[in-house]
Design a protein around this motif. Sequence first.
Motif, mmCIF file in Angstrom:
data_model
loop_
_atom_site.group_PDB
_atom_site.id
_atom_site.type_symbol
_atom_site.label_atom_id
_atom_site.label_comp_id
_atom_site.label_asym_id
_atom_site.label_seq_id
_atom_site.Cartn_x
_atom_site.Cartn_y
_atom_site.Cartn_z
ATOM 1 N N ARG A 1 0.869 -1.178 0.000
ATOM 2 C CA ARG A 1 0.000 0.000 0.000
ATOM 3 C C ARG A 1 0.909 1.232 0.000
ATOM 4 O O ARG A 1 1.794 1.354 0.843
ATOM 5 C CB ARG A 1 -0.888 -0.037 1.248
ATOM 6 N N LEU A 2 0.668 2.143 -0.937
ATOM 7 C CA LEU A 2 1.591 3.259 -1.152
ATOM 8 C C LEU A 2 1.119 4.573 -0.546
ATOM 9 O O LEU A 2 1.631 5.634 -0.902
ATOM 10 C CB LEU A 2 1.855 3.430 -2.647
ATOM 11 N N SER A 3 0.161 4.535 0.378
ATOM 12 C CA SER A 3 -0.258 5.755 1.057
ATOM 13 C C SER A 3 -0.876 5.380 2.398
ATOM 14 O O SER A 3 -1.218 4.224 2.640
ATOM 15 C CB SER A 3 -1.268 6.537 0.205
ATOM 16 N N GLY A 4 -1.026 6.381 3.266
ATOM 17 C CA GLY A 4 -1.608 6.108 4.569
ATOM 18 C C GLY A 4 -1.662 7.337 5.436
ATOM 19 O O GLY A 4 -1.408 8.455 4.983
ATOM 20 N N GLY A 5 -1.979 7.116 6.694
ATOM 21 C CA GLY A 5 -2.087 8.209 7.659
ATOM 22 C C GLY A 5 -3.406 8.929 7.532
ATOM 23 O O GLY A 5 -4.240 8.619 6.690
ATOM 24 N N SER A 6 -3.584 9.921 8.394
ATOM 25 C CA SER A 6 -4.816 10.694 8.378
ATOM 26 C C SER A 6 -4.551 12.066 8.957
ATOM 27 O O SER A 6 -3.441 12.380 9.362
ATOM 28 C CB SER A 6 -5.891 9.972 9.194
ATOM 29 N N GLY A 7 -5.585 12.873 8.968
ATOM 30 C CA GLY A 7 -5.474 14.200 9.568
ATOM 31 C C GLY A 7 -5.435 15.296 8.528
ATOM 32 O O GLY A 7 -5.502 15.055 7.323
ATOM 33 N N ASN A 8 -5.331 16.510 9.023
ATOM 34 C CA ASN A 8 -5.353 17.693 8.165
ATOM 35 C C ASN A 8 -3.962 18.193 7.802
ATOM 36 O O ASN A 8 -3.818 19.241 7.204
ATOM 37 C CB ASN A 8 -6.126 18.830 8.858
ATOM 38 N N SER A 9 -2.956 17.454 8.172
ATOM 39 C CA SER A 9 -1.581 17.896 7.933
ATOM 40 C C SER A 9 -1.237 17.830 6.448
ATOM 41 O O SER A 9 -1.916 17.168 5.657
ATOM 42 C CB SER A 9 -0.615 17.020 8.718
ATOM 43 N N ASP A 10 -0.179 18.522 6.078
ATOM 44 C CA ASP A 10 0.334 18.412 4.717
ATOM 45 C C ASP A 10 0.758 16.973 4.474
ATOM 46 O O ASP A 10 1.271 16.308 5.373
ATOM 47 C CB ASP A 10 1.566 19.316 4.527
ATOM 48 N N GLU A 11 0.537 16.514 3.256
ATOM 49 C CA GLU A 11 0.935 15.149 2.918
ATOM 50 C C GLU A 11 2.447 15.088 2.724
ATOM 51 O O GLU A 11 3.021 15.906 2.017
ATOM 52 C CB GLU A 11 0.233 14.726 1.630
ATOM 53 N N ALA A 12 3.072 14.118 3.368
ATOM 54 C CA ALA A 12 4.498 13.867 3.162
ATOM 55 C C ALA A 12 4.645 12.909 1.990
ATOM 56 O O ALA A 12 3.944 11.903 1.915
ATOM 57 C CB ALA A 12 5.115 13.271 4.418
ATOM 58 N N ILE A 13 5.549 13.233 1.084
ATOM 59 C CA ILE A 13 5.828 12.345 -0.041
ATOM 60 C C ILE A 13 7.187 11.722 0.196
ATOM 61 O O ILE A 13 8.188 12.423 0.345
ATOM 62 C CB ILE A 13 5.803 13.105 -1.383
#
Length: 197
Positions: free
Chosen positions: A9-21
Amino acid sequence: MADTTEAPRLSGGSGNSDEAIFGVVTVSDRASEGVYDDISGPAIIEFFQEAIKSRWRVIYRVIPDEQLLIEQTLKDMCDKDQCCLVVTTGGTGPAVRDVTPEATEAVCKRMMPGYGEQMRAISLKYVPTAVLSRQTAGLRGKSLIINLPGKPKAIRETFDEVFRSIPACIDLIEGPYIETNEEIVKAFRPSQLRKKV
């Protein structure tokens, strides 16, 4: 050879924070040719799945041990894909085709030798051949590039420890605020870098 591994799975996490790539690069002649399935890159991605609470996604590549190709891949992930963290696995030993550290140094403006020193110190607790590792890390723009070992067991032994300081480093180079699952890895941030709640 049939691919029997499940795609990570190439994505995850949650919340309103900026997405880390995050960039993940497996450097291996044989894995890139399909002689065997890459298990090292997926081990790094599994770490992100377990350890990162804030939003993230991964750009994942498997490439041969060719220095110019490694350099171009690192540049693209930092400059075009805007990865705040690029993690390589493989190509850090003394073999003739092990050129990942040279490629990393060629594309970085400033080196961060403490990461390689810490990983070797950790690995020496398990194997005497850890001294043969030439892992390094460096900065390219607003990206941290770090070389990890090539074996999943060694990846977890080292990355779980060195990652504690990576969110603070990414803060200092003006990247996204990365929050961790403290049961897996407790990120250390000086008080001036901690997010005000």
